[in-house]
Design an enzyme around this catalytic site. Structure first.
Site, PDB file in Angstrom:
ATOM      1  N   GLY A  11       0.792  -1.229   0.000  1.00 52.81           N
ATOM      2  CA  GLY A  11       0.000   0.000   0.000  1.00 52.81           C
ATOM      3  C   GLY A  11       0.817   1.267   0.000  1.00 52.81           C
ATOM      4  N   GLY A  14      -0.894   4.844  -0.498  1.00 53.70           N
ATOM      5  CA  GLY A  14      -1.807   5.357   0.519  1.00 53.70           C
ATOM      6  C   GLY A  14      -1.107   6.325   1.444  1.00 53.70           C
ATOM      7  CG  MET A  16      -1.814   5.391   7.662  1.00 52.05           C
ATOM      8  SD  MET A  16      -0.784   5.697   9.117  1.00 52.05           S
ATOM      9  CE  MET A  16      -0.667   4.035   9.776  1.00 52.05           C
ATOM     10  CB  THR A 102      -8.693  -1.845  12.049  1.00 50.64           C
ATOM     11  OG1 THR A 102      -9.304  -0.836  11.233  1.00 50.64           O
ATOM     12  CG2 THR A 102      -7.519  -1.235  12.802  1.00 50.64           C
ATOM     13  CG  ASN A 128      -3.902   4.289  17.052  1.00 53.52           C
ATOM     14  OD1 ASN A 128      -2.797   4.764  16.816  1.00 53.52           O
ATOM     15  ND2 ASN A 128      -5.001   5.040  17.107  1.00 53.52           N
ATOM     16  CG  HIS A 156     -10.938   7.602  12.572  1.00 51.20           C
ATOM     17  ND1 HIS A 156     -11.490   7.237  13.780  1.00 51.20           N
ATOM     18  CD2 HIS A 156      -9.651   7.159  12.590  1.00 51.20           C
ATOM     19  CE1 HIS A 156     -10.579   6.592  14.506  1.00 51.20           C
ATOM     20  NE2 HIS A 156      -9.461   6.541  13.807  1.00 51.20           N
ATOM     21  CE  LYS A 160     -11.222   3.713  11.365  1.00 50.79           C
ATOM     22  NZ  LYS A 160     -10.091   2.908  10.872  1.00 50.79           N
TER      23      LYS A 160
END
Length: 267
Positions: A11, A14, A16, A102, A128, A156, A160
């Site tokens: 990923g 993205g 993150m 998650t 997290n 958030h 999400k």
């Protein structure tokens, strides 16, 4: 210096994932050896905007990646369905997953744990990675010994996919270890609009907010006669999660089972 930890990031485009690529690239004891992306198969990461001088190959097929690249750790920051496949495949190839995705089911987590123990390698799945968020969960667990009534509000960004967040669910699970299941609010309470009181976890209420401009925020509200206690954590950017990713990569090399939640590896 000892041999660097060889890392694959899933990923990378993205928000993150890009932070994780930068973390690996800027950490002397880490080495980026490949990335997994559903697009751009076969091209070099350095060919994409924002990844100059990162001369590693992009793979779209996870099996092909693990067959062709020698790696120690997979960092996966994708979505639940993809993350589950990536994690299971990594374990089968003897690569240690560090997963920030998650939304896994309890059955999936148990299956992955059994596979990790069969292979005798570590796996860390963390709702997290922000150290402050882990402390927020630990403090909430402590407070639950003294406050029976608690509600969780997690906030958030509007992209999400899962609600409530993994962090909120994990917080509720930790609180439940120090709190008996009980109904909160008036015994004749009725919702005039369905869902107004939020999700119900053993009587605790969890409320999910999704708005543009937010990153990751959570507050845990405790109430008792004449007083209240609020424990809150805010992540203002995704760099806040990288300290936990770094600790997880270093720690997963020493494990031989699956660990769910960063609180289990922090002193």
């Amino acid at each position: 210096m000892a041999n660097p930890i060889k890392i694959i990031v899933a990923g990378p485009r993205g928000r993150m994932g890009k932070e994780a690529v930068m973390l690996v690239n800027n950490t002397p004891e880490f080495e980026l050896v490949a990335v997994i992306d559903r697009r751009n198969n076969g091209v070099m990461l350095s060919d994409l905007d924002g990844f100059s001088n990162m001369n590693v190959r992009i793979y779209s097929d996870v099996e092909e990646c693990f067959q062709n690249v020698e790696a120690d750790v997979l960092i996966d920051l994708t979505i639940p369905e993809t993350g589950y496949i990536h994690t299971k495949t990594a374990l089968s190839y003897g690569v240690r997953p560090v997963v920030g995705t998650t939304g896994f089911t309890k059955e999936e987590l148990e299956e992955l744990k059994e596979l990790a123990e069969e292979k005798e390698i570590g796996c860390i799945i963390a709702p997290n990675f922000a150290i402050g968020a882990i402390l927020m969960m630990k403090f909430s667990q402590m407070a639950a010994k003294y406050f029976d009534n608690v509600e969780i509000i997690e906030m958030h960004h509007d992209q999400k996919l899962d609600a409530p967040s993994g962090t909120a669910v994990k917080t509720a699970e930790m609180i439940s270890e120090n709190r008996s299941s009980q109904k909160q609010g008036h015994h004749d309470e009725q919702e005039t609009i369905s869902g107004a009181r939020g999700a119900d976890y053993e009587g605790m209420r969890i409320h999910s907010v999704r708005l543009p401009g937010l990153v990751a925020h959570q507050q845990v509200l405790f109430g008792a006669d004449g007083q209240s206690l609020t424990i809150r954590h805010d992540s203002y950017n995704r760099a806040s999660f990288m300290s936990g990713v770094k600790v997880s990569v270093e720690t997963v090399m020493t494990l031989n089972t699956l660990v769910y939640g960063l609180e289990h590896i922090l002193d």
